[in-house]
Design a protein around this motif. Structure first.
Motif, PDB file in Angstrom:
ATOM      1  N   LEU A 106       0.793  -1.228   0.000  1.00 58.85           N
ATOM      2  CA  LEU A 106       0.000   0.000   0.000  1.00 58.85           C
ATOM      3  C   LEU A 106       0.826   1.278   0.000  1.00 58.85           C
ATOM      4  O   LEU A 106       0.267   2.369  -0.116  1.00 58.85           O
ATOM      5  CB  LEU A 106      -0.935   0.015   1.225  1.00 58.85           C
ATOM      6  N   GLY A 107       2.143   1.166   0.194  1.00 61.14           N
ATOM      7  CA  GLY A 107       2.995   2.345   0.187  1.00 61.14           C
ATOM      8  C   GLY A 107       2.853   3.231   1.407  1.00 61.14           C
ATOM      9  O   GLY A 107       3.174   4.411   1.361  1.00 61.14           O
ATOM     10  N   ILE A 108       2.375   2.675   2.522  1.00 62.29           N
ATOM     11  CA  ILE A 108       2.210   3.475   3.735  1.00 62.29           C
ATOM     12  C   ILE A 108       3.131   2.986   4.841  1.00 62.29           C
ATOM     13  O   ILE A 108       3.563   1.832   4.832  1.00 62.29           O
ATOM     14  CB  ILE A 108       0.745   3.478   4.247  1.00 62.29           C
ATOM     15  N   CYS A 109       3.411   3.881   5.768  1.00 56.23           N
ATOM     16  CA  CYS A 109       4.203   3.541   6.947  1.00 56.23           C
ATOM     17  C   CYS A 109       3.272   3.655   8.152  1.00 56.23           C
ATOM     18  O   CYS A 109       2.801   4.754   8.470  1.00 56.23           O
ATOM     19  CB  CYS A 109       5.383   4.498   7.066  1.00 56.23           C
ATOM     20  N   ILE A 110       2.989   2.535   8.793  1.00 56.26           N
ATOM     21  CA  ILE A 110       2.037   2.553   9.901  1.00 56.26           C
ATOM     22  C   ILE A 110       2.689   3.074  11.173  1.00 56.26           C
ATOM     23  O   ILE A 110       3.900   2.956  11.351  1.00 56.26           O
ATOM     24  CB  ILE A 110       1.406   1.166  10.156  1.00 56.26           C
ATOM     25  N   ALA A 111       1.876   3.666  12.039  1.00 57.15           N
ATOM     26  CA  ALA A 111       2.345   4.088  13.360  1.00 57.15           C
ATOM     27  C   ALA A 111       2.459   2.810  14.184  1.00 57.15           C
ATOM     28  O   ALA A 111       3.251   1.940  13.847  1.00 57.15           O
ATOM     29  CB  ALA A 111       1.369   5.085  13.969  1.00 57.15           C
ATOM     30  N   ASP A 112       1.647   2.631  15.198  1.00 62.62           N
ATOM     31  CA  ASP A 112       1.711   1.377  15.939  1.00 62.62           C
ATOM     32  C   ASP A 112       0.561   0.480  15.528  1.00 62.62           C
ATOM     33  O   ASP A 112      -0.489   0.946  15.109  1.00 62.62           O
ATOM     34  CB  ASP A 112       1.724   1.608  17.451  1.00 62.62           C
ATOM     35  N   ALA A 113       0.815  -0.804  15.626  1.00 59.53           N
ATOM     36  CA  ALA A 113      -0.207  -1.803  15.311  1.00 59.53           C
ATOM     37  C   ALA A 113      -0.567  -2.518  16.603  1.00 59.53           C
ATOM     38  O   ALA A 113       0.312  -2.985  17.318  1.00 59.53           O
ATOM     39  CB  ALA A 113       0.334  -2.802  14.289  1.00 59.53           C
ATOM     40  N   GLN A 114      -1.842  -2.574  16.888  1.00 59.41           N
ATOM     41  CA  GLN A 114      -2.327  -3.197  18.126  1.00 59.41           C
ATOM     42  C   GLN A 114      -2.812  -4.602  17.782  1.00 59.41           C
ATOM     43  O   GLN A 114      -3.793  -4.754  17.053  1.00 59.41           O
ATOM     44  CB  GLN A 114      -3.452  -2.315  18.657  1.00 59.41           C
TER      45      GLN A 114
END
Length: 137
Positions: free
Chosen positions: A57-65
Motif C-alpha cells: 500500500l505504500g504506507i508507513c504505519i504508526a503502531d499496530a495493536q
C-alpha cells in the motif's frame, strides 16, 4: 505447521475499514480481504505488518495493536492470521499490486469475501453492537 500471516485492519477517521482485493495470479484472486502477508524468518507480527503494508500500500504505519488470532484451514494451506488494528499511518495509499481497495462499513458491500476475513467482520459487528448497547437512548 501453519503459515503465520500479519493482517492489518486499517480504520479511517470516520470509522471505516480498508478492504483490498487479492491480485490476479494469487490464490483466491478477486476475493476481498484485509491487507497483510506472511511473516518472514525472525520477524514479529508488527515487523511483518509494517513491511507488508509498505510493499502493498505504500504506507508507513504508526503502531499496530494485536487484536485477535485465528487459525484457518484453506485447501492450499493452513494459516494463522494475526489481526492488528491500525488507526494511524503516513503516506498516501497506493495499490502497488494492482489490487482494488474500498473503505467499508458494516455490512460490507464488496464480494466475494475471503473465508479468513469473515471472522473479522463478525468481531467488528460484535464490537459495534456492544458499543451501541452502552449508550442511553
Amino acid at each position: 505447521m501453519p503459515v503465520d500471516v500479519a493482517v492489518g485492519v486499517l480504520f479511517d477517521a470516520q470509522g471505516r475499514f480498508l478492504m483490498t482485493s487479492r491480485p490476479d495470479g494469487k490464490v483466491y484472486a478477486g476475493y476481498w480481504e484485509f491487507p497483510g502477508g506472511k511473516l518472514e524468518a525472525g520477524e514479529t507480527v508488527e515487523q511483518a505488518l509494517r513491511r507488508e503494508l509498505q510493499e502493498e500500500l505504500g504506507i508507513c504505519i504508526a503502531d499496530a495493536q494485536l487484536w485477535k488470532t485465528e487459525l484457518i484451514d484453506y485447501p492450499h494451506a493452513r494459516v494463522r492470521l494475526h489481526f492488528c488494528k491500525v488507526h494511524a499511518w503516513s503516506g498516501e495509499l497506493e495499490m502497488r499490486e494492482r489490487q482494488a481497495a474500498r473503505w467499508q462499513m458494516l455490512p460490507v458491500e464488496v464480494r466475494p469475501i475471503l473465508p479468513g476475513t469473515v471472522p473479522v467482520l463478525n468481531w467488528l459487528a460484535e464490537e459495534q453492537a456492544f458499543s451501541g448497547s452502552t449508550h442511553a437512548d
